[in-house]
Design a protein around this motif. Structure first.
Motif, short mmCIF file in Angstrom:
data_model
loop_
_atom_site.label_atom_id
_atom_site.label_comp_id
_atom_site.label_asym_id
_atom_site.label_seq_id
_atom_site.Cartn_x
_atom_site.Cartn_y
_atom_site.Cartn_z
N CYS A 164 0.85 -1.19 0.00
CA CYS A 164 0.00 0.00 0.00
C CYS A 164 0.89 1.24 0.00
CB CYS A 164 -0.90 -0.02 1.23
SG CYS A 164 -1.88 1.48 1.45
N CYS A 168 0.11 3.02 3.68
CA CYS A 168 0.45 2.44 4.99
C CYS A 168 1.48 1.31 4.88
CB CYS A 168 -0.82 1.93 5.67
SG CYS A 168 -1.47 0.41 4.95
N CYS A 185 -7.83 4.08 2.97
CA CYS A 185 -6.69 3.85 3.88
C CYS A 185 -6.15 5.20 4.35
CB CYS A 185 -5.59 3.08 3.16
SG CYS A 185 -4.07 3.00 4.13
N ALA A 240 -4.94 3.56 10.78
CA ALA A 240 -6.11 2.69 10.81
C ALA A 240 -6.18 1.94 12.13
CB ALA A 240 -6.07 1.72 9.64
#
Ligand SMILES: [Zn+2]
Ligand SMILES: [Zn+2]
Length: 189
Positions: A84, A87, A146, A158
């Motif tokens: 990602c 993150c 996200c 998160a």
């Protein structure tokens, strides 16, 4: 094959991405459908995401003899793995691309960028590779919303929760407004 052919290296018929067009017999209008599963070539991807080497690539292809060569069209599906962009969690998904390429019998009809047949063989790997690279997401995300990492401490937002913050300024807003400072100035000013 003319001696001035620019194809100096012959294709390896044992390579999985090298496909024989023998059944088409160079007769224009002759067509063949094929479905096959091939191992993904190495180094197919960009920094954040790509098709893992040897992953199963499913192909549905149509080979059609035309005057100048063999037209290959169809679709390919392959798994994607990466991380990602926000993150850095692992991301896995799938990519589906359309393929279309005319492989010329002779370089007399083809331009520099065109693909050539090597006798009855064609190499589908460059076609597949180009299609995938164009279709890869520029910044893959684990999920659309996200929230990424805290710019101050690097914690995964998160997991840290919506009320994660440092001192009085919410780090996410501070980063957007370029307000992050190292000092403890009075923020009420
Ligand atoms: Zn993420
Ligand atoms: Zn933080």
């Amino acid at each position: 094959m003319p001696s001035e052919s620019r194809m100096t290296q012959h294709l390896d018929p044992r390579s999985p991405w090298v496909i024989s067009t023998h059944d088409l017999g160079k007769r224009p209008g002759t067509m063949r459908q094929m479905s096959l599963v091939l191992p993904a070539p190495a180094d197919l991807g960009v920094d954040m995401i790509g098709v893992p080497k040897d992953a199963e690539v499913e192909l549905d292809l149509r080979l059609e003899a035309v005057m100048e060569g063999v037209l290959v069209s169809g679709a390919a599906r392959a798994p994607l793995a990466g991380e990602c962009a926000r993150c850095l969690d692992p991301v896995s998904s799938e990519i589906e691309v359309d393929l279309q390429e005319l492989f010329f019998y002779s370089d007399e009809d083809a331009s520099e960028e065109d693909s050539l047949l090597d006798g009855e063989l064609l190499d589908l790997e460059p076609t597949f590779r180009d299609a995938v690279v164009l279709a890869l997401p520029l910044s893959p995300v684990c999920r659309e919303d996200c929230p990424g990492l805290c710019v101050e401490c690097g914690v995964k937002l998160a997991e840290a929760g919506a009320d994660h913050r440092h001192e009085k300024i919410d780090a996410r807003w501070a980063s957007l407004q370029g307000l992050i400072t190292d000092t403890d100035n009075d923020q009420e000013k």
